[in-house]
Write an enzyme that holds these catalytic residues in place. Structure first.
Site, PDB file in Angstrom:
ATOM      1  CB  ALA A  27      43.120 -11.752  57.887  1.00 32.59           C
ATOM      2  CB  CYS A  58      52.578  -2.586  47.449  1.00 32.98           C
ATOM      3  SG  CYS A  58      51.582  -3.582  48.525  1.00 32.98           S
TER       4      CYS A  58
HETATM    5  N1  PLP Z   1      44.027  -3.464  48.621  1.00 36.47           N
HETATM    6  C1  PLP Z   1      44.225  -2.436  49.476  1.00 36.47           C
HETATM    7  C2  PLP Z   1      43.337  -1.239  49.410  1.00 36.47           C
HETATM    8  C3  PLP Z   1      45.263  -2.493  50.407  1.00 36.47           C
HETATM    9  O1  PLP Z   1      45.463  -1.476  51.228  1.00 36.47           O
HETATM   10  C4  PLP Z   1      46.077  -3.653  50.422  1.00 36.47           C
HETATM   11  C5  PLP Z   1      47.211  -3.747  51.363  1.00 36.47           C
HETATM   12  O2  PLP Z   1      47.930  -2.781  51.584  1.00 36.47           O
HETATM   13  C6  PLP Z   1      45.824  -4.683  49.519  1.00 36.47           C
HETATM   14  C7  PLP Z   1      44.784  -4.566  48.625  1.00 36.47           C
HETATM   15  C8  PLP Z   1      46.676  -5.930  49.470  1.00 36.47           C
HETATM   16  O3  PLP Z   1      46.406  -6.745  50.576  1.00 36.47           O
HETATM   17  P1  PLP Z   1      47.353  -8.004  50.879  1.00 36.47           P
HETATM   18  O4  PLP Z   1      48.450  -7.467  51.736  1.00 36.47           O
HETATM   19  O5  PLP Z   1      46.477  -8.975  51.626  1.00 36.47           O
HETATM   20  O6  PLP Z   1      47.806  -8.539  49.588  1.00 36.47           O
END
Ligand code: PLP
Length: 492
Positions: A215, A339
């Site tokens: 979201a 991340c």
């Molecule tokens: N997948 C992609 C392509 C993303 O850009 C991100 C977030 O940066 C995620 C997964 C992970 O999302 P969440 O922050 O809801 O764990």
């Protein structure tokens, strides 16, 4: 005051704009989302699993949100499950299908440009005996269907391919890729996190069996994701407990987050209408860079790209320095996925499209959003030019998240806390900090080491910024400032 100090101070006193160009990292919840969440927190306190009135009221709100999510994705409500994040959705799909097919089938095909929530899960599965093959991508980051065809086979149970890449914005021809995989008997999962809200996503048309969503990438709240499972496709829980989400995802639902997610999805048609304007601004940034800084080059492809994303290389300029200088001018951009940014690693996507480590470390991502304006772009272009021409003083910044990592491994880091002692509502210092009041800093300079990294800290990150300029002017070369101060540290 020396001239050098004065120039740092003057730089600091310049009026600043705030320009947010990191929408692929996260977006601020819209007003409508905030209102719907606040209303839920105030008026819908029940547990959706309870059978009495308050419980039924909460369950209704939950199902309404599920309908909003399903409708915006061309799915049916029974195919949508709420999770705490797209990271959890990706983990659930990959781990649960590996369990389901192992030991008869052990092979997964993926791409080298997936988000860390997929890549690290695949690493884990490999350590548990699964086999993972990565299909190479072109310089534009696209999967080559011919190469994929050669890799598919009876022993492969899953193809995992994101719809839009978070770093450079590449869009895949997922429909054709899914057809190929299905033809070879494999299921298909797609991380659709970055595509949702920026380009049309219709799950029925894409033909994938599993997909993940988050979201907070489309002006919804953080900490809430969704998992799409095509009717009849196998899936098993990875969390065990209550029977929420049809038994797939145990744990009492964060109803306000779910309602906020639903509300954000109701605005997807408006977001898609805005996409052309955002693309125009992104193109203006690109053209402006070409005109002002002919040496820069673009890592994002010209076509098949998210409309808001531009990944740029600035030869000769380390991205960490440029990011800090832009930050000092109020501009937020990014060197890659949030991340991996913490670990200072080079993005796997940039390597996969052929960049070497140096080129990757000279590259930045700008990702625009619905509130971006042409003034923002002009200001960013002016600021970039000033940074690259050496007209912006560099104050090194360290984020609270980065500090948390550094405290674990960096022994010669000295924390200097300048927070006033008598301040009402003062935030607690980080244990082990050296505490000196800002007005008396000048008298204590000889207590500060010049041969160690010195991190200056205050309550909100403003005083420390000023002090860092001051210390730089006094010949401290290994000094940086904690961005966002103790407020950001304690909010972690
Ligand atoms: N997948 C992609 C392509 C993303 O850009 C991100 C977030 O940066 C995620 C997964 C992970 O999302 P969440 O922050 O809801 O764990």
């Amino acid at each position: 005051m020396e001239l050098r100090q004065l120039s740092y101070l003057l730089e600091l006193l310049k009026p600043r704009r705030r320009v947010y160009l990191d929408h692929n990292a996260t977006t601020a919840p819209s007003k409508a989302v905030r209102r719907s969440m606040a209303r839920t927190l105030r008026k819908v306190p029940g547990n959706p699993s309870a059978i009495y009135q308050q419980g039924r009221q909460a369950a209704r709100a939950l199902e309404r949100a599920r309908q909003q999510v399903a409708l915006s994705l061309g799915a049916s409500t029974s195919e949508i499950y709420f999770t705490a994040s797209a990271t959890e959705s990706n983990n659930t799909i990959l781990k649960s299908l590996s369990d389901h097919f192992h030991p008869e089938k052990k092979r997964i095909i993926s791409t080298p440009i997936e988000h860390p929530s997929v890549m690290r899960t695949l690493d884990y599965l490999e350590s548990q005996g699964m086999e993972v093959n990565y299909c190479q991508v072109s310089e534009a980051g696209r999967v080559d269907p011919e190469a994929l065809k050669d890799m598919l086979g009876d022993d492969c149970f899953l193809l995992c391919c994101m719809l839009a890449n978070n770093d450079i914005g590449t869009l895949q021809d997922l429909q054709s890729i899914a057809e190929l995989a299905h033809g070879a008997g494999a299921l298909v999962m797609s991380d659709c996190v970055q595509a949702f809200g920026k380009v049309p996503v219709h799950l029925g048309d894409l033909g994938v069996d599993y997909a993940s969503f988050s979201a907070h990438k489309l002006y919804g709240p953080k900490g809430i994701g969704a998992l799409y499972v095509r009717k009849g496709s196998p899936i098993h829980p990875i969390l065990h407990g209550g029977s929420q989400e049809e038994g797939l995802r145990a744990g009492t639902e964060g109803l306000h987050n779910i309602v906020g997610f639903g509300r954000a999805c109701a605005d997807v048609p408006q977001l898609l209408e805005e996409a052309a304007r955002v693309e125009g601004l992104r193109n203006a940034l690109r053209e402006g860079l070409e005109a002002l800084l002919p040496k820069c080059s673009f890592n994002s492809p010209m076509e098949h790209c998210l409309p808001n994303t531009l990944h740029v290389r600035f030869p000769g300029m380390p991205n960490s320095r440029l990011l800090a200088m832009l930050d000092s001018r109020g501009i937020a951009a990014s060197a890659g996925s949030a991340c991996s940014a913490k670990k200072h690693q080079v993005s796997g996507t940039l390597k996969a499209i052929g960049l070497d480590d140096q080129a990757a470390r000279e590259s930045l991502r700008f990702s625009l959003g619905i509130h971006s304006t042409s003034r923002d772009i002009r200001y960013t272009l002016r600021s970039l030019k000033a940074c690259l021409e050496g007209r912006v003083r560099h104050v090194p910044l360290r984020s609270a998240a980065q500090l948390k990592d550094d405290l674990r491994c960096q022994e010669d880091l000295v924390l200097l806390d300048l927070s006033p002692r008598m301040l009402q509502g003062r935030l607690d210092p980080i244990p082990g900090s050296l505490r000196i009041s800002f007005p008396s800093l000048n008298r204590h300079l000889d207590q500060l080491p010049k041969d160690k990294d010195l991190l200056v800290i205050c309550q909100q990150g403003n005083l420390s910024y000023l002090a860092t300029y001051y210390l730089l002017g006094k010949g401290f070369t290994r000094v940086s400032s904690l961005s966002g101060g103790l407020a950001e540290w304690h909010a972690l």
